[in-house]
Design a protein around this motif. Structure first.
Motif, PDB file in Angstrom:
ATOM      1  N   UNK B  20      42.457  35.909  45.853  1.00 50.92           N
ATOM      2  CA  UNK B  20      41.330  35.978  44.911  1.00 50.92           C
ATOM      3  C   UNK B  20      41.805  36.666  43.639  1.00 50.92           C
ATOM      4  N   UNK B  21      41.780  35.928  42.531  1.00 51.35           N
ATOM      5  CA  UNK B  21      42.184  36.534  41.265  1.00 51.35           C
ATOM      6  C   UNK B  21      41.470  35.836  40.111  1.00 51.35           C
ATOM      7  N   UNK B  22      41.809  36.229  38.903  1.00 52.58           N
ATOM      8  CA  UNK B  22      41.141  35.675  37.719  1.00 52.58           C
ATOM      9  C   UNK B  22      42.062  34.721  36.964  1.00 52.58           C
ATOM     10  N   UNK B  81      40.002  44.066  49.027  1.00 55.27           N
ATOM     11  CA  UNK B  81      39.961  44.177  47.561  1.00 55.27           C
ATOM     12  C   UNK B  81      40.556  45.529  47.167  1.00 55.27           C
ATOM     13  N   UNK B  82      41.709  45.519  46.480  1.00 51.32           N
ATOM     14  CA  UNK B  82      42.304  46.798  46.052  1.00 51.32           C
ATOM     15  C   UNK B  82      41.457  47.435  44.963  1.00 51.32           C
ATOM     16  N   UNK B 111      46.659  42.434  40.652  1.00 46.75           N
ATOM     17  CA  UNK B 111      45.370  41.891  40.187  1.00 46.75           C
ATOM     18  C   UNK B 111      44.862  40.826  41.159  1.00 46.75           C
ATOM     19  N   UNK B 112      45.241  40.974  42.424  1.00 49.14           N
ATOM     20  CA  UNK B 112      44.867  39.998  43.457  1.00 49.14           C
ATOM     21  C   UNK B 112      44.204  40.703  44.641  1.00 49.14           C
ATOM     22  N   UNK B 113      43.120  40.106  45.114  1.00 49.85           N
ATOM     23  CA  UNK B 113      42.557  40.480  46.410  1.00 49.85           C
ATOM     24  C   UNK B 113      42.948  39.381  47.394  1.00 49.85           C
TER      25      UNK B 113
END
Lengths: 159, 159
Positions: B20-22, B81-82, B111-113
């Motif tokens: 999961x990232x942007x 989620x960090x 920047x990744x979950x």
């Protein structure tokens, strides 16, 4: 109107939602003693829908911040997990006959996530530092789950 | 056995779960243009239970890291989620007749979950930097949702 942003704490935030952090004794120690689990800390709801995890990437703001719009989600809670150690701004309001009432503002300490309870008026996502990256746990489903209201009198949030 | 930790990417991780990232174009632009929503990025499951959000506080590890234990959750997915911008180590394995098979290791880019799909073998939470603070979306419910297996031959993960 001007309001001051207060440090976020669970007690003050309780009328609006949950503060999720690792304060206090963990509920469980797992992974052979290497990890504390602070268990099930958010009152989640996903009416006529299901849970989903999305990533929000928001442009950072700064204080003083003028808030002229509040929103709420009638069908579910919405949990924001910051993916950085930076504080962010949280704006909420009591309900007053289906309109936003008294507005409050909080600033997180950099190690807190928050969960807005179902139907609670709140401001849009307002990171104070970049990257404004958050994981958001909210309702995935059909039907309209967003009400937006422009405030008659904008609120200026100061530090 | 020694294995190298590869940079985490969605394609390589697909057999085990979701990244999961942007990255890429947001699915929706919300909040008057100020926020991109990367929508519903995790395949969640909560068999005979419900979704919950917990906070994990784990002691940071370092590479080389010796992994001698893998676990899986037969009744649900588990999303990490960090709550910092630091990379963390992710260890997974294919299933081989209800035992962990070939092991792989990944390092996130900060920047990744990640979301482990239901029943996927994985290592315990292994941050590489402090604070090892994560929000975890997983199944809350009755019944046993944890299987742990000691590896016959520990795996050493190197950078």
């Amino acid at each position: 109107m001007q309001i001051k942003a207060d440090p976020l704490c669970a007690d003050a935030f309780a009328p609006y939602g949950d503060v999720l952090d690792a304060e206090g004794t963990p509920d469980r120690i797992i992974n052979q003693g290497m990890c504390g689990r602070h268990h099930d800390r958010a009152r989640l709801s996903f009416e006529d829908g299901r849970a989903g995890v999305s990533i929000f990437n928001a442009i950072p703001r700064s204080l003083p911040y003028v808030c002229d719009l509040l929103e709420r989600h009638p069908l579910g809670s919405q949990c924001f997990v910051p993916m950085s150690s930076h504080p962010f701004l949280v704006i909420v309001a009591r309900d007053d006959h289906n309109r936003p009432g008294a507005v409050r503002a909080f600033i997180t300490n950099g190690a807190q996530a928050i969960n807005f309870h179902q139907g609670v008026w709140h401001g849009v996502l307002t990171p104070l530092h970049g990257p404004g990256l958050f994981a958001v746990i909210d309702r995935i489903g059909e039907g309209s789950n967003l009400e937006e209201v422009m405030l008659d009198a904008p609120v200026t949030v100061i530090a």
